[in-house]
Each structure stands twice: as C-alpha cells, then as structure tokens.
Scaffold this motif. Structure first.
Motif: not given
Length: 264
Positions: A107-108, A255-262
């Motif tokens: 789910n990035p 700004l660039i943010c990146i997120g994901w579930e571990r």
C-alpha cells in the motif's frame, strides 16, 4: 523523571498497536496522521530539497537536444528542486526515485508539492511505475484512449496533456493484469505559479489520488480507478513535466514524501 523504557514491554514500540494503546480506537484518519512516527509498521521518506539533490536517492532525466535544465537544488525560500523544460515543443524534465523498491501489496503512497510557472501548452505526469525505457518520456502515450507504452507494464499516475483531446487531468492506471483505464479528475488544470499537492496511493490493481490546487481540494473528493500495478511488481515514484509549445516552463518541487507498510 519517569523511565519510558517499560512501555516497550507492552506493545511493539512506535507501531499501530502502540498508537492505539496511547490514543484509543482505530480511526484510520488518526493513524494516517501518525504514520511518520509509527516506524515499526511503516516506512516513510521525506525529501525537502533543501540541499543538493542526492543522486543515490533521486535520479533526473531530460529530453535530448540540450534545451532542458535538469532538476537541481535551487536556493530559494525554503529550497526547491528546480528544472527548466527548455523552449522547444516536447522538451521535458523528470525526477524519479533511484531505487525501484515499492510493492503494491504494501500500500505505498506519495505526496508531491510542486508548481509550474505556466500551464498553457503543458503536460505533466506524476505517479508510480516500473522503470521506463526513456525516463524523459511519459508512461502514458494517449490519455483519450488510455494507452501505456515506453516499456512500462504497471503504472498509476495523474496525467495531463494539453495536446490531447482531454486537456485536463486524469488518473490513469494499468497493470500486468488487466488493461489501461482512467478516471477524469473533474476539470482539473493546475493554476500557474501556484503550489499543487498531489497525493497518490497504490493497492494491488487499484489506485487513488487527491489533488490540491493551492489550498483547494480539487472536486472536494478523492478519485479512484479500478486498475493499477500488480502486487509483486516493484514500482517507484516519479514526476515528469514537459512543454508542448515553444514557451519554457519553470518547475519547482519543494517536497516529496513516500510511505509504505512494513510487511513480510
């Protein structure tokens, strides 16, 4: 002073369970707000572009011919990554993550804050994809009848191209499974010289976005598309901008943010 260490005996530190124990409930909006702090459950990378762009983290590309100027640190208020498209029609600039490491099963999501000084004769594409044959070209070659080319098999992006019949933005997606499709993002055209905030999220064969033009949420809602990169196909974030006429466009990204579930 009280010793904080015993809290680690009850929940995984800085996890969703830790947050729920602290604040109660499972409201996803509250958990989303806390993601940068939930480091044992989520990966989160923030790039502020307040110094020289690190080539080990971000790569840049420009179209051939010598006209464009690649993204580089711009010592302006707050700092930005700035690029110039050049003044020949179809000149383009792009920035993309150097590593292709995001799995749609995790789910990035990404947040990009950017602006262009002019939007007449203009195209942009911001999203996730597997690597392209030519990083200075978009993954979507036709938005009217959604078509994905340039060596890309899996993509989710916000795409706008004033040279197409549809001159406003659309959310376009394709995966190894299924075929390319799109959802129009209302009648969204960015306002010139105004910061845009583009948020995109990927699930297995599903994608969504929300766009802010200045402080205004476009369409007052989120947009989604029932297609997207397949789970297990690694993708990375990118942003591409090009002029479609002979007027150079100045692009700033702050700004660039990146997120994901571990997982795993």
């Amino acid at each position: 002073m009280a010793n904080p260490n015993p809290m680690y005996l009850e929940q995984m530190p800085y996890s969703r369970e830790h947050a729920r124990a602290m604040f109660g409930g499972t409201d996803p909006k509250k958990l989303a707000f806390l993601i940068p702090n939930l480091v044992t459950d989520y990966g989160f990378i923030v790039t502020e572009f307040d110094k020289t762009i690190q080539s080990a983290e971000w790569s840049t590309a420009v179209s051939a011919g010598g006209g464009p100027t690649a993204f580089a640190y711009n010592a302006t208020r707050g700092g930005t990554a700035q690029a110039l498209t050049g003044a020949t029609a179809n000149d383009a600039v792009a920035i993309y993550r150097a590593q292709t490491f995001l799995d749609p099963n995790d789910n990035p999501f990404m947040i990009v804050r950017w602006k262009a000084n002019a939007v007449t004769g203009f195209s942009f594409e911001i999203g996730f994809s597997d690597p392209k044959n030519d990083e200075a070209l978009p993954g979507v070659s036709d938005v009217d009848t959604p078509t994905v080319e340039n060596g890309v098999t899996d993509i989710l992006c916000v795409h706008m191209d004033t040279n197409q019949t549809l001159t406003t933005a659309a959310l376009v997606a394709d995966g190894t499974t299924g075929s390319a499709t799109k959802t129009d993002i209302g009648t969204y055209t960015p306002t010139a010289d105004t910061y845009q905030t583009s948020i995109l999220g990927v699930r297995d064969n599903f994608g969504f976005c929300a766009c802010w033009d200045g402080d205004g949420l476009v369409g007052n809602r989120r947009y989604s598309v029932a297609q997207g990169p397949d789970g297990g196909v690694m993708v990375r974030p990118y942003a591409l901008f090009r002029t479609r006429n002979t007027t150079q466009k100045t692009i700033d990204i702050d700004l660039i943010c990146i997120g994901w579930e571990r997982n795993g």
